[in-house]
Design an enzyme around this catalytic site. Structure first.
Site, PDB file in Angstrom:
ATOM      1  N   HIS A 177       6.233  -7.092   5.505  1.00  0.00           N
ATOM      2  CA  HIS A 177       6.386  -6.177   4.563  1.00  0.00           C
ATOM      3  C   HIS A 177       7.621  -5.133   5.046  1.00  0.00           C
ATOM      4  O   HIS A 177       8.487  -4.920   4.014  1.00  0.00           O
ATOM      5  CB  HIS A 177       4.932  -5.080   4.544  1.00  0.00           C
ATOM      6  CG  HIS A 177       5.440  -3.755   3.625  1.00  0.00           C
ATOM      7  ND1 HIS A 177       4.864  -3.527   2.457  1.00  0.00           N
ATOM      8  CD2 HIS A 177       5.882  -2.569   4.100  1.00  0.00           C
ATOM      9  CE1 HIS A 177       5.211  -2.395   2.008  1.00  0.00           C
ATOM     10  NE2 HIS A 177       5.780  -1.750   3.230  1.00  0.00           N
ATOM     11  N   GLU A 178       7.830  -4.814   6.265  1.00  0.00           N
ATOM     12  CA  GLU A 178       8.979  -4.174   6.740  1.00  0.00           C
ATOM     13  C   GLU A 178      10.294  -4.939   6.455  1.00  0.00           C
ATOM     14  O   GLU A 178      11.228  -4.366   6.417  1.00  0.00           O
ATOM     15  CB  GLU A 178       8.877  -3.702   8.190  1.00  0.00           C
ATOM     16  CG  GLU A 178       7.570  -2.744   8.479  1.00  0.00           C
ATOM     17  CD  GLU A 178       7.601  -1.420   7.506  1.00  0.00           C
ATOM     18  OE1 GLU A 178       8.758  -1.100   7.127  1.00  0.00           O
ATOM     19  OE2 GLU A 178       6.552  -0.960   7.097  1.00  0.00           O
ATOM     20  N   HIS A 181      11.707  -4.342   3.047  1.00  0.00           N
ATOM     21  CA  HIS A 181      12.461  -3.086   2.925  1.00  0.00           C
ATOM     22  C   HIS A 181      13.717  -3.404   3.489  1.00  0.00           C
ATOM     23  O   HIS A 181      14.781  -3.012   2.706  1.00  0.00           O
ATOM     24  CB  HIS A 181      11.833  -2.055   3.675  1.00  0.00           C
ATOM     25  CG  HIS A 181      10.554  -1.500   3.122  1.00  0.00           C
ATOM     26  ND1 HIS A 181      10.557  -1.162   1.748  1.00  0.00           N
ATOM     27  CD2 HIS A 181       9.339  -1.186   3.576  1.00  0.00           C
ATOM     28  CE1 HIS A 181       9.447  -0.804   1.482  1.00  0.00           C
ATOM     29  NE2 HIS A 181       8.457  -0.306   2.569  1.00  0.00           N
ATOM     30  N   HIS A 187       8.841  -0.092  -2.845  1.00  0.00           N
ATOM     31  CA  HIS A 187       7.303  -0.253  -3.028  1.00  0.00           C
ATOM     32  C   HIS A 187       7.154  -0.432  -4.389  1.00  0.00           C
ATOM     33  O   HIS A 187       7.804   0.098  -5.386  1.00  0.00           O
ATOM     34  CB  HIS A 187       6.825   1.226  -2.567  1.00  0.00           C
ATOM     35  CG  HIS A 187       6.530   1.322  -0.987  1.00  0.00           C
ATOM     36  ND1 HIS A 187       6.867   2.490  -0.561  1.00  0.00           N
ATOM     37  CD2 HIS A 187       6.203   0.281   0.024  1.00  0.00           C
ATOM     38  CE1 HIS A 187       6.769   2.286   0.868  1.00  0.00           C
ATOM     39  NE2 HIS A 187       6.255   1.250   1.095  1.00  0.00           N
ATOM     40  N   TYR A 240       1.481  -0.478  -2.596  1.00  0.00           N
ATOM     41  CA  TYR A 240       0.300   0.614  -1.999  1.00  0.00           C
ATOM     42  C   TYR A 240      -1.109   0.050  -2.480  1.00  0.00           C
ATOM     43  O   TYR A 240      -1.388  -0.391  -3.376  1.00  0.00           O
ATOM     44  CB  TYR A 240       0.525   2.102  -2.602  1.00  0.00           C
ATOM     45  CG  TYR A 240       1.480   2.860  -1.994  1.00  0.00           C
ATOM     46  CD1 TYR A 240       2.345   2.350  -1.003  1.00  0.00           C
ATOM     47  CD2 TYR A 240       1.628   4.328  -2.162  1.00  0.00           C
ATOM     48  CE1 TYR A 240       3.233   3.361  -0.406  1.00  0.00           C
ATOM     49  CE2 TYR A 240       2.330   5.146  -1.602  1.00  0.00           C
ATOM     50  CZ  TYR A 240       3.298   4.512  -0.580  1.00  0.00           C
ATOM     51  OH  TYR A 240       4.160   5.493  -0.013  1.00  0.00           O
TER      52      TYR A 240
END
Length: 526
Positions: A177-178, A181, A187, A240
């Site tokens: 996930h990071e 980014h 998101h 999320y």
């Protein structure tokens, strides 16, 4: 995936997705609605502040000396509000990807369980075009580092060293996930059209965290859905969870029908993969240009960012295309071989040869041409679909008294104009004359004054007939050169791009006055 792609500032691009996604690669118990969304400082909060990040307004919390946005995103180098209207603001519309999709990295020796990082890297390399290379002396790189608090990262290439912060409790999926980014993904629930698919229950959100649920539009960014057909991707690894930042144990996000959904930190979804591969694709060309004194550049077919497609420079000595920084929808080279580009919003920039914005021109345009001076077509069409044409005087734009859809400028100062009906006129000195023998949709001129034009009727493959005009021979049909874009070298030789993105170099064959060309395919972009 339908994620927002954020390159340095808050201008975002949506990637295609569907409502429920299969995920590929890793397996395990992380695919559950109880997965905890990444946070830089779990359980901690700071004052809610408003600032500017690369020209766009943004709300964030200041926690332990860091600017925290949407829980796990660290904002570096917030802008001085007093400087927002300088030329640097124009640069905020260029959002740089990791160059050629290569992320240079280091792993801090003090990071425990480093297999979380190597497994996450392997996952990205297995399923996407992103490549990770151990850093040696490269200036731009990311360091994976231990963090006593949580999981966090910057979004997009920052320039210099940047960090992916990994707490001991961060899983391989959290690292995936990071990394998302870091390469430029936002998101998922920040989509501008997210309200068509989900309901944000702000009454259940912990006080002070409401801004975490803003769309990118509400944050002052602009964007659009690149495909926009199948809706929000609930299976995205960037999504999320339904209970994130809840103040009372009730869901903060539900589907439109009130039901919940499963969030996962197992692997990239199918559309995460498709979107990133499209974002970092190696495309063939959509458009090509030559300078009157040399230089060849092109714009790729695949859209790279909100502001346009990738820009590529061609080396005639070795036949290699090299991607430079920046994006554009239209490009020209001035007499010093410097790229002049227009982005999706019509903004006009001069770049360095490496693609960094060096200055912004006033006004907006739909096309640009450069010879002994620069001309543009404006952005407001008249009733016939033509745009006013302007010449740059060094500080502003002056009307030339003509309108059209395309313009070309020779090294001797001759102006050629194509209008919406396909008529072609040229200006020599102060005299305008009609060009007979052709109706055209586009035009290019070489350093020797040779002009090539595209006809107005496409063939079955979407290519247009090619015409040549010289002072000695007038307008001639080139029977073997149909294409969608043409550029002309200083020697009067055409480079063309066909509808499938292939490019060719045409060399006169035999009789100099004839129309026969020998076409050699130019290497594709690698």
């Amino acid at each position: 995936m339908k994620n927002k792609i954020l390159f340095i500032a808050f201008v975002l691009l949506t990637i295609a997705g569907c409502k429920e996604q299969n995920n590929v690669g890793l397996t395990g118990p992380q695919a559950t609605s109880l997965v905890k969304t990444e946070e830089a400082f779990p359980g901690q909060r700071g004052p809610e502040l408003t600032g500017y990040y690369n020209g766009a307004p943004v709300k964030y919390m200041r926690i332990n000396g860091k600017n925290v946005f949407q829980g796990d995103i660290i904002l570096n180098n917030l802008d001085d509000p007093n400087s927002l209207h300088t030329s640097s603001t124009g640069r905020a519309s260029y959002f740089y990807k990791w160059f050629q999709g290569i992320v240079y990295y280091t792993i801090d020796p003090g990071l425990p369980n480093q297999t979380r990082v190597t497994d996450a890297i392997n996952h990205w390399q297995t399923f996407t075009n992103i490549r990770f290379v151990a850093r040696t002396t490269e200036a731009d790189y990311v360091t994976f580092v231990d963090d006593p608090n949580g999981c966090s990262s910057n979004v997009g290439l920052q320039g210099g060293q940047q960090f992916i912060n990994i707490n001991i409790n961060c899983t391989t999926g959290n690292v995936i996930h990071e990394i998302g980014h870091t390469i430029g993904l936002w998101h998922e629930q920040s989509r501008m059209d997210r309200d068509d698919y989900i309901t944000i229950n702000l009454g259940n959100v912990t006080s002070g965290y409401e801004f975490n649920f803003d769309t990118y539009q509400a944050q002052g960014g602009d964007g659009f859905d690149l495909y926009g057909s199948n809706g929000l991707d609930f299976g995205s690894i960037m999504m999320y969870g339904p209970y994130d930042f809840s103040s009372n144990g009730l869901p903060t996000i539900t589907k439109k029908d009130g039901s919940l959904y499963t969030v996962q930190r197992t692997a990239l979804s199918n559309d995460d993969i498709a979107g990133v591969n499209y974002m970092y694709s190696k495309s063939n060309l959509a458009r090509i240009t030559c300078g009157i004194n040399g230089g060849i550049m092109g714009i790729g077919k695949a859209q790279s960012t909100l502001r346009g497609n990738g820009i590529f420079s061609y080396n005639t000595a070795n036949g290699i295309w090299t991607q430079i920084y920046g994006t554009a929808v239209y490009i020209a080279l001035d007499q010093n071989k410097i790229p002049l580009v227009i982005d999706n919003a019509g903004n006009i920039f001069q770049l360095t040869t490496s693609g960094i914005v060096s200055s912004q021109f006033p006004g907006t345009a739909t096309s640009i041409a450069a010879g002994s001076f620069i001309c543009i077509t404006g952005t407001v069409p008249d009733a016939s679909g033509n745009y006013a044409i302007y010449q740059y005087n060094g500080s502003s734009w002056t009307s030339i008294g003509r309108s059209g859809v395309r313009v070309a400028v020779s090294g001797a100062g001759q102006i050629w104009v194509v209008n919406a009906a396909g008529s072609v006129v040229k200006k020599s000195g102060s005299t305008w004359t009609a060009v007979s023998g052709v109706t055209a949709k586009d035009i290019a001129i070489g350093g020797d004054g040779t002009v090539f034009m595209l006809g107005t009727t496409p063939d079955a493959n979407g290519n247009y007939t090619l015409y040549r005009n010289t002072a000695a021979l007038g307008t001639q049909l080139i029977p073997s050169g149909s294409c969608v874009s043409v550029a002309v070298t200083p020697q009067g030789e055409p480079y063309i791009v066909t509808s499938n993105g292939n490019s060719y170099h045409g060399v006169k064959a035999g009789n100099p006055s004839g129309t026969s060309y020998s076409w050699t395919q130019v290497n594709t972009i690698q």
